[in-house]
Design a protein around this motif. Structure first.
Motif, PDB file in Angstrom:
ATOM      1  N   VAL A 140       0.868  -1.174   0.000  1.00 43.08           N
ATOM      2  CA  VAL A 140       0.000   0.000   0.000  1.00 43.08           C
ATOM      3  C   VAL A 140       0.903   1.220   0.000  1.00 43.08           C
ATOM      4  CG1 VAL A 140      -1.774   1.299   1.235  1.00 43.08           C
ATOM      5  CG2 VAL A 140      -1.773  -1.209   1.334  1.00 43.08           C
ATOM      6  N   ARG A 141       0.839   2.010  -1.053  1.00 43.49           N
ATOM      7  CA  ARG A 141       1.649   3.222  -1.167  1.00 43.49           C
ATOM      8  C   ARG A 141       0.721   4.434  -1.169  1.00 43.49           C
ATOM      9  NH1 ARG A 141       6.854   2.128  -2.269  1.00 43.49           N
ATOM     10  NH2 ARG A 141       7.256   4.299  -2.850  1.00 43.49           N
ATOM     11  N   VAL A 142       1.028   5.389  -0.290  1.00 44.92           N
ATOM     12  CA  VAL A 142       0.257   6.623  -0.191  1.00 44.92           C
ATOM     13  C   VAL A 142       1.228   7.791  -0.287  1.00 44.92           C
ATOM     14  CG1 VAL A 142      -1.344   7.973   1.213  1.00 44.92           C
ATOM     15  CG2 VAL A 142      -1.445   5.477   1.266  1.00 44.92           C
ATOM     16  N   PHE A 143       0.954   8.729  -1.165  1.00 45.23           N
ATOM     17  CA  PHE A 143       1.869   9.846  -1.436  1.00 45.23           C
ATOM     18  C   PHE A 143       3.270   9.336  -1.805  1.00 45.23           C
ATOM     19  CE2 PHE A 143      -0.999  11.608   2.001  1.00 45.23           C
ATOM     20  CZ  PHE A 143      -1.827  12.301   1.134  1.00 45.23           C
ATOM     21  N   GLY A 144       3.321   8.187  -2.473  1.00 43.91           N
ATOM     22  CA  GLY A 144       4.592   7.621  -2.910  1.00 43.91           C
ATOM     23  C   GLY A 144       5.351   6.871  -1.839  1.00 43.91           C
ATOM     24  N   GLN A 145       4.780   6.729  -0.637  1.00 41.92           N
ATOM     25  CA  GLN A 145       5.474   6.053   0.464  1.00 41.92           C
ATOM     26  C   GLN A 145       4.817   4.708   0.769  1.00 41.92           C
ATOM     27  OE1 GLN A 145       6.715   9.036   3.761  1.00 41.92           O
ATOM     28  NE2 GLN A 145       4.826   9.894   2.929  1.00 41.92           N
ATOM     29  N   ASP A 146       5.646   3.714   1.060  1.00 39.46           N
ATOM     30  CA  ASP A 146       5.147   2.403   1.460  1.00 39.46           C
ATOM     31  C   ASP A 146       4.674   2.499   2.908  1.00 39.46           C
ATOM     32  OD1 ASP A 146       4.607  -0.203   2.048  1.00 39.46           O
ATOM     33  OD2 ASP A 146       6.552  -0.988   1.434  1.00 39.46           O
ATOM     34  N   VAL A 147       3.373   2.417   3.110  1.00 39.28           N
ATOM     35  CA  VAL A 147       2.794   2.624   4.446  1.00 39.28           C
ATOM     36  C   VAL A 147       3.359   1.642   5.463  1.00 39.28           C
ATOM     37  CG1 VAL A 147       0.654   2.610   5.787  1.00 39.28           C
ATOM     38  CG2 VAL A 147       0.677   3.621   3.495  1.00 39.28           C
ATOM     39  N   ALA A 148       3.516   0.378   5.070  1.00 43.51           N
ATOM     40  CA  ALA A 148       3.983  -0.642   6.011  1.00 43.51           C
ATOM     41  C   ALA A 148       5.417  -0.394   6.469  1.00 43.51           C
ATOM     42  CB  ALA A 148       3.879  -2.030   5.374  1.00 43.51           C
ATOM     43  N   GLY A 149       6.201   0.320   5.666  1.00 42.81           N
ATOM     44  CA  GLY A 149       7.598   0.538   6.010  1.00 42.81           C
ATOM     45  C   GLY A 149       7.862   1.816   6.779  1.00 42.81           C
ATOM     46  N   LEU A 150       6.820   2.569   7.099  1.00 43.64           N
ATOM     47  CA  LEU A 150       7.008   3.848   7.782  1.00 43.64           C
ATOM     48  C   LEU A 150       7.201   3.675   9.287  1.00 43.64           C
ATOM     49  CD1 LEU A 150       4.298   6.066   6.013  1.00 43.64           C
ATOM     50  CD2 LEU A 150       6.769   6.053   5.600  1.00 43.64           C
ATOM     51  N   ALA A 151       8.158   4.399   9.834  1.00 39.78           N
ATOM     52  CA  ALA A 151       8.310   4.467  11.291  1.00 39.78           C
ATOM     53  C   ALA A 151       7.142   5.269  11.856  1.00 39.78           C
ATOM     54  CB  ALA A 151       9.637   5.148  11.639  1.00 39.78           C
ATOM     55  N   PRO A 152       6.834   5.123  13.159  1.00 40.55           N
ATOM     56  CA  PRO A 152       5.678   5.817  13.741  1.00 40.55           C
ATOM     57  C   PRO A 152       5.633   7.314  13.456  1.00 40.55           C
ATOM     58  CG  PRO A 152       6.510   4.199  15.288  1.00 40.55           C
ATOM     59  CD  PRO A 152       7.462   4.207  14.136  1.00 40.55           C
ATOM     60  N   ASP A 153       6.755   8.013  13.592  1.00 37.49           N
ATOM     61  CA  ASP A 153       6.763   9.459  13.342  1.00 37.49           C
ATOM     62  C   ASP A 153       6.417   9.779  11.894  1.00 37.49           C
ATOM     63  OD1 ASP A 153       7.390   9.903  15.961  1.00 37.49           O
ATOM     64  OD2 ASP A 153       9.509  10.378  15.612  1.00 37.49           O
ATOM     65  N   ALA A 154       6.963   8.994  10.974  1.00 42.50           N
ATOM     66  CA  ALA A 154       6.687   9.207   9.555  1.00 42.50           C
ATOM     67  C   ALA A 154       5.231   8.870   9.222  1.00 42.50           C
ATOM     68  CB  ALA A 154       7.628   8.369   8.699  1.00 42.50           C
ATOM     69  N   LEU A 155       4.682   7.847   9.883  1.00 41.75           N
ATOM     70  CA  LEU A 155       3.285   7.482   9.679  1.00 41.75           C
ATOM     71  C   LEU A 155       2.367   8.598  10.159  1.00 41.75           C
ATOM     72  CD1 LEU A 155       1.143   5.413   8.850  1.00 41.75           C
ATOM     73  CD2 LEU A 155       1.340   4.403  11.134  1.00 41.75           C
ATOM     74  N   PHE A 156       2.655   9.163  11.327  1.00 42.73           N
ATOM     75  CA  PHE A 156       1.842  10.270  11.842  1.00 42.73           C
ATOM     76  C   PHE A 156       1.935  11.485  10.921  1.00 42.73           C
ATOM     77  CE2 PHE A 156       2.627   8.393  16.291  1.00 42.73           C
ATOM     78  CZ  PHE A 156       1.537   7.549  16.140  1.00 42.73           C
ATOM     79  N   ALA A 157       3.123  11.731  10.370  1.00 42.81           N
ATOM     80  CA  ALA A 157       3.286  12.851   9.440  1.00 42.81           C
ATOM     81  C   ALA A 157       2.460  12.633   8.176  1.00 42.81           C
ATOM     82  CB  ALA A 157       4.757  13.026   9.091  1.00 42.81           C
ATOM     83  N   MET A 158       2.422  11.389   7.686  1.00 43.64           N
ATOM     84  CA  MET A 158       1.619  11.081   6.513  1.00 43.64           C
ATOM     85  C   MET A 158       0.139  11.274   6.805  1.00 43.64           C
ATOM     86  SD  MET A 158       1.151   7.482   4.464  1.00 43.64           S
ATOM     87  CE  MET A 158      -0.101   6.969   5.647  1.00 43.64           C
ATOM     88  N   ARG A 159      -0.287  10.855   8.001  1.00 40.83           N
ATOM     89  CA  ARG A 159      -1.696  10.997   8.369  1.00 40.83           C
ATOM     90  C   ARG A 159      -2.123  12.452   8.476  1.00 40.83           C
ATOM     91  NH1 ARG A 159      -1.784   6.345  13.088  1.00 40.83           N
ATOM     92  NH2 ARG A 159      -2.181   4.541  11.724  1.00 40.83           N
ATOM     93  N   ARG A 160      -1.170  13.347   8.752  1.00 42.10           N
ATOM     94  CA  ARG A 160      -1.494  14.762   8.789  1.00 42.10           C
ATOM     95  C   ARG A 160      -1.963  15.261   7.422  1.00 42.10           C
ATOM     96  NH1 ARG A 160       1.082  18.339  12.278  1.00 42.10           N
ATOM     97  NH2 ARG A 160       0.118  19.923  10.952  1.00 42.10           N
ATOM     98  N   ARG A 161      -1.613  14.537   6.375  1.00 44.71           N
ATOM     99  CA  ARG A 161      -1.975  14.940   5.015  1.00 44.71           C
ATOM    100  C   ARG A 161      -3.296  14.317   4.552  1.00 44.71           C
ATOM    101  NH1 ARG A 161       3.281  13.604   1.509  1.00 44.71           N
ATOM    102  NH2 ARG A 161       2.107  14.786  -0.072  1.00 44.71           N
TER     103      ARG A 161
END
Length: 270
Positions: free
Chosen positions: A64-85
């Motif tokens: 699952v890629r969102v905004f070009g990022q692999d969601v499963a590979g995101l660290a918690p901080d990066a995941l929260f930053a993605m969710r801000r979008r």
């Protein structure tokens, strides 16, 4: 790029455990700026797809890629930053019952920004005005009708101008007028914000008025897809039955059971 995909799902499968297989072999993409619907019967995995996109669940297989990022590979901080979008309109709104309309919409701004209260006030009134409820800022959720509560929830969802909006059954429980209002707001706000929207819904006819593309899910798989015009004209048995609400078709009316006549005979006292 204008045609960049905001969401890309490839060969996705998801299971809660060895016996509960929810999704299998899912492939689709959500282009930037489009409103895309995911339709299907209850329990087919539509809401699970939203949870996978938001990172609340992780795929058993695939990506699952969102905004070009692999969601499963995101660290918690990066995941929260993605969710801000991104943002989510939950089924039935899920407003905070002990907060006023104003405070419900202001909540994200106060939690995630350092904006001064005077600017927050202006932004909240702007969002409420966009959904036609600027005059209801002081009302509590218990004082709102179902359609009004859904519009307040929509104002809250767009509070931080998200790039990706996800709607989980936004039309559920609404009267025809409110349903039409919410549908047009989803389309209008998507275009005004330059956002991308994913709408999970059972309401076929209202969705066909506002979406650019539709995916049909059945038994955990995408079995059909197309534009609103193509879906209306489709002769595929499942799509035709679902769009026109027919009792007879691939989705049976009767739950599997033994022969009816035999069951009645066997039940007679002897």
């Amino acid at each position: 790029m204008p045609d960049q995909n905001v969401v890309e799902i490839a060969d996705l499968s998801f299971s809660y455990d060895a016996t509960r297989h929810v999704l299998s072999g899912i492939n689709f993409a959500i282009p930037r700026g489009k409103v895309v619907a995911i339709m299907g019967g209850s329990g087919c995995g539509k809401t699970t797809l939203l949870r996978l996109i938001g990172g609340a669940l992780r795929a058993t297989k695939g990506s699952v890629r969102v905004f070009g990022q692999d969601v499963a590979g995101l660290a918690p901080d990066a995941l929260f930053a993605m969710r801000r979008r991104m943002s989510m309109l939950f089924q039935f709104g899920a407003l905070f019952t002990d907060m006023s309309t104003f405070d419900n919409v202001a909540f994200q701004m106060r939690e995630h920004t350092r904006l001064p209260e005077a600017l927050i006030r202006d932004l909240v009134l702007m969002k409420l005005h966009a959904v036609g409820l600027r005059g209801a800022e002081g009302l509590m959720p218990s004082e709102l009708s179902g359609g009004m509560a859904r519009r307040v929830a929509l104002a809250r969802a767009i509070a931080l101008d998200p790039e990706l909006m996800m709607y989980d059954e936004p039309f559920a429980g609404l009267d025809p007028i409110s349903l039409g209002v919410i549908g047009q707001l989803i389309r209008t706000l998507n275009d005004a914000l330059g956002a991308t929207s994913i709408v999970v819904t059972h309401d076929v006819q209202e969705s066909l008025k506002i979406v650019d593309y539709i995916y049909f899910v059945s038994e955990g798989r995408i079995i059909a897809e197309g534009t609103a015009e193509a879906v209306r004209a489709s002769k595929a048995p499942f799509v035709h039955q679902f769009v026109w609400g027919e009792a007879d078709g691939p989705v049976p009316f009767h739950y599997p059971a033994a022969d009816y006549r035999g069951a009645l005979v066997d039940a007679r006292p002897r």
